[in-house]
Scaffold this active site. Structure first.
Site, PDB file in Angstrom:
ATOM      1  CB  SER A  46     -45.599  58.729   4.949  1.00 45.67           C
ATOM      2  OG  SER A  46     -45.860  57.772   3.956  1.00 45.67           O
ATOM      3  CB  CYS A 276     -50.447  58.540   0.119  1.00 47.48           C
ATOM      4  SG  CYS A 276     -50.522  59.948   1.236  1.00 47.48           S
ATOM      5  N   GLY A 320     -49.107  65.958   3.464  1.00 46.76           N
ATOM      6  CA  GLY A 320     -48.892  67.393   3.603  1.00 46.76           C
ATOM      7  C   GLY A 320     -49.005  68.110   2.267  1.00 46.76           C
ATOM      8  CE1 TYR A 321     -44.763  69.609  -0.530  1.00 45.29           C
ATOM      9  CE2 TYR A 321     -44.620  67.721   0.943  1.00 45.29           C
ATOM     10  CZ  TYR A 321     -44.084  68.889   0.439  1.00 45.29           C
ATOM     11  OH  TYR A 321     -42.889  69.356   0.923  1.00 45.29           O
ATOM     12  CG  HIS A 360     -52.772  55.979   3.892  1.00 45.16           C
ATOM     13  ND1 HIS A 360     -51.631  55.442   3.336  1.00 45.16           N
ATOM     14  CD2 HIS A 360     -52.513  57.275   4.102  1.00 45.16           C
ATOM     15  CE1 HIS A 360     -50.716  56.380   3.231  1.00 45.16           C
ATOM     16  NE2 HIS A 360     -51.219  57.505   3.687  1.00 45.16           N
ATOM     17  CD  GLU A 362     -52.378  52.004   3.322  1.00 43.57           C
ATOM     18  OE1 GLU A 362     -53.189  52.358   2.449  1.00 43.57           O
ATOM     19  OE2 GLU A 362     -51.532  52.785   3.806  1.00 43.57           O
TER      20      GLU A 362
HETATM   21  N1  LIG Z   1     -48.282  59.277   3.138  1.00 42.09           N
HETATM   22  C1  LIG Z   1     -47.799  59.779   2.013  1.00 42.09           C
HETATM   23  O1  LIG Z   1     -47.535  59.083   1.023  1.00 42.09           O
HETATM   24  C2  LIG Z   1     -47.480  61.253   2.017  1.00 42.09           C
HETATM   25  C3  LIG Z   1     -47.114  61.821   0.663  1.00 42.09           C
HETATM   26  C4  LIG Z   1     -46.349  63.124   0.758  1.00 42.09           C
HETATM   27  N2  LIG Z   1     -45.101  62.918   1.412  1.00 42.09           N
HETATM   28  C5  LIG Z   1     -47.180  64.167   1.488  1.00 42.09           C
HETATM   29  O2  LIG Z   1     -46.898  64.485   2.624  1.00 42.09           O
HETATM   30  O3  LIG Z   1     -48.132  64.660   0.943  1.00 42.09           O
END
Ligand SMILES: NC(=O)CC[C@H](N)C(=O)O
Length: 381
Positions: A46, A276, A320-321, A360, A362
């Protein structure tokens, strides 16, 4: 040690010294406030396309674990097969390390993987700039030579396609795995999977850049994991549950994955769980919209409240989203809310067994308090 400068898009400059590989890089500059976990974070897919700033000042003091691979092809101590962050930015790199499981220094690992590491940066000041302005693109230049930095873009780039698997990999709880071609027919695959093993429930895992601990968490619960590329149409396969993984970049670039989830939703009894990026793609499949947070959530101590309860969990996050709660359709409701900023941290369908978490469960690294979500998913299969 060569001098390095981090230059942000707004013109701010931070000077430091190199302790990793010497190569100019560019990417989105983000900050993570966790106190530990650099081996896991660096190998978390990620972080592709990002320059990772750690606000905890002392980094490197516990070294790096060995890159051993299990018989099923998964790294024992890492979250993928290589470092995905473009660079690591720290305040005070520790050249000495000590840990029972360390085999090399962080600097030696970065050099081997050709990833820059810079130290001596005022990461508090840098974080204040990013919090005020929001995350920005930035570049790391050596000896003040800004001309040779490769161009980089983050928004609108499909990073998921760069990190997802290219073939189908089937994992068994017993610790073995087998690879299948994406060009095989569904009939061929279904018969091969059941020959491979039929005693376990089958979970299709959509690999948007999956962390290995997600696969471990599923295998530990005695399911067979069928890992497929992010844009593969798995709807012709025979399986008992659908899992959508974490992944880098902008969820709005992953339309193929959203279309496939929508198709899968034709079966209202199929359990679906996302983490996520998986939360964002499931939400999009349900019709919701995504927006970019000012500076994201990256740490081990993000408090989330489970809606309809007074239960609060401390979670590990890297995103980030976020899903816009106001755009969830009448069939869906938020499952978790971030107690710092009120943003969405998960959704659930009101009737069907479909839910997801923005954080997360996990961990790897971080608190394991929400690992029970895997139990909930596996119970539904
Ligand atoms: N860890 C992720 O799955 C991040 C999801 C997406 N890329 C974000 O930044 O929001």
């Amino acid at each position: 040690m060569r001098n390095v400068t981090l230059i942000l898009d707004d013109g701010s400059r931070f000077s430091g010294k190199s302790f990793g590989y010497e190569k100019p890089v560019a990417g989105e500059v983000v900050f993570n406030t966790a106190m530990t976990g650099y081996p896991e974070s660096l190998t978390d897919p990620s972080y592709a396309g990002q320059l990772m700033t750690l606000t905890y000042p002392l980094v490197g003091n516990y070294g790096v674990p060995p890159f051993t691979i299990e018989p099923n092809g998964l790294a024992t101590f890492m979250e993928s097969e290589k470092i995905h962050a473009e660079a690591i930015i720290v305040s005070d790199y520790s050249y000495e390390y000590s840990h029972w499981n360390a085999v090399e220094s962080l600097g030696d690992w970065l050099k081997r993987e050709q990833i820059p590491g810079i130290t001596g940066i005022d990461t508090r000041e840098l974080t204040k700039v990013l919090r005020e302005h929001g995350v920005m693109m930035g570049k790391i230049v050596f000896d003040d030579e800004p001309d040779n930095v490769p161009e980089a873009a983050y928004a609108g780039v499909n990073y998921v396609d760069r990190v997802s698997c290219k073939e189908i990999i089937c994992y068994l709880p017993a610790g073995t795995s087998q690879t299948f071609s994406v060009n095989s027919s569904y009939a061929q695959l279904n018969s091969q999977f059941s020959t491979f093993n039929s005693q376990f429930k089958k979970v299709v895992l959509v690999d948007c850049g999956v962390k290995t601990n997600i696969i471990r968490c599923l295998l530990k619960r005695n399911v067979e994991v069928i890992r497929v590329p992010w844009d593969y149409d798995y709807n012709g396969l025979e399986f008992d549950g659908l899992f959508i993984s974490n992944g880098p970049g902008d969820p709005d670039t992953c339309d193929a994955a959203v279309q496939n989830i929508r198709k899968a939703m034709a079966n209202e009894k199929l359990p679906i769980f996302g983490i996520c990026m998986g939360n964002q793609l499931l939400s999009k499949a349900g019709g919701a919209k995504i927006y970019k947070l000012k500076y994201g959530h990256r740490s081990h101590n993000q408090p989330v409240r489970m809606l309809g309860t007074e239960r609060c969990f401390i979670t590990s996050q890297n995103h980030g989203y976020a899903v816009d709660n106001n755009t969830l359709s009448a069939d869906w409701e938020p499952l978790f809310i971030n107690m710092n900023d009120g943003s969405n941290e998960g959704i659930k369908h009101k009737k069907n067994p479909w839910f997801s978490a923005q954080f997360h469960p996990e961990a790897a690294s971080g608190p394991t308090d929400t690992e029970f979500l895997f139990d909930e998913f596996v119970k539904l299969l």
